[in-house]
Write an enzyme that holds these catalytic residues in place. Sequence first.
Site, PDB file in Angstrom:
ATOM      1  N   LYS A  23      51.293  15.226 -21.500  1.00  0.00           N
ATOM      2  CA  LYS A  23      51.945  16.519 -21.721  1.00  0.00           C
ATOM      3  C   LYS A  23      51.596  17.524 -20.625  1.00  0.00           C
ATOM      4  CE  LYS A  23      52.829  19.710 -25.534  1.00  0.00           C
ATOM      5  NZ  LYS A  23      54.201  19.865 -25.111  1.00  0.00           N
TER       6      LYS A  23
ATOM      7  N   GLY B 125      43.547  17.560 -19.548  1.00  0.00           N
ATOM      8  CA  GLY B 125      43.453  16.332 -18.758  1.00  0.00           C
ATOM      9  C   GLY B 125      44.628  16.158 -17.815  1.00  0.00           C
ATOM     10  N   CYS B 126      45.820  16.480 -18.297  1.00  0.00           N
ATOM     11  CA  CYS B 126      47.018  16.326 -17.473  1.00  0.00           C
ATOM     12  C   CYS B 126      47.014  17.309 -16.301  1.00  0.00           C
ATOM     13  CB  CYS B 126      48.264  16.493 -18.333  1.00  0.00           C
ATOM     14  SG  CYS B 126      48.379  15.236 -19.632  1.00  0.00           S
ATOM     15  N   THR B 127      46.473  18.500 -16.532  1.00  0.00           N
ATOM     16  CA  THR B 127      46.372  19.481 -15.455  1.00  0.00           C
ATOM     17  C   THR B 127      45.366  19.004 -14.406  1.00  0.00           C
ATOM     18  OG1 THR B 127      47.003  21.285 -16.921  1.00  0.00           O
ATOM     19  CG2 THR B 127      45.808  21.879 -14.909  1.00  0.00           C
TER      20      THR B 127
ATOM     21  N   ALA C 175      47.119  16.234 -12.382  1.00  0.00           N
ATOM     22  CA  ALA C 175      48.147  16.777 -11.495  1.00  0.00           C
ATOM     23  C   ALA C 175      47.521  17.543 -10.330  1.00  0.00           C
ATOM     24  CB  ALA C 175      49.090  17.691 -12.285  1.00  0.00           C
TER      25      ALA C 175
END
Length: 155
Positions: free
Chosen positions: A39, A44-46, A49
């Site tokens: 998401k 974690g995704c940030t 990325a």
Amino acid sequence: MPLQIGDPAPSFSLPDQNGSPVALAELRGQRVVIYFYPKDDTPGCTKEACGFRDQWASFEKHGIKVLGISKDPAGSHTKFIDKHQLPFTLLSDPEPCEVATAYESYGMKKFMGRDYIGMMRHTFVVDPEGNLERIYWKVKAEEMAQQILTDLGLS
């Protein structure tokens, strides 16, 4: 049979953050990193990325295209890109997440002790001929970008 190194990468065409289609077949001739993530703008995704963002000069120098894929819509991707100055493309793979399923990156998983169906954090490197060159089933979000560069002998 699970995906293996050397297999042809499953083909796809998905809309990017601007709604424009991106087809894997059109990227033949260059290496492509495809990373699946749960998401936009979650911790974690940030981290993952921003890891690709921070290593962007190396990916660009070696002609490697980076594609992040989640089930978030284009508008969410645009906000995520703008907020974190992400220089690469994010693609939307909405339910039923056919592309993620083809890459064995969508299904039952555990989070905080609960089972649910969702996008898994997996990463693939596709070689210039369109075959899977690297597969990462266990991803450390903060280290993924550097790990790929190291494994490809590019850092």
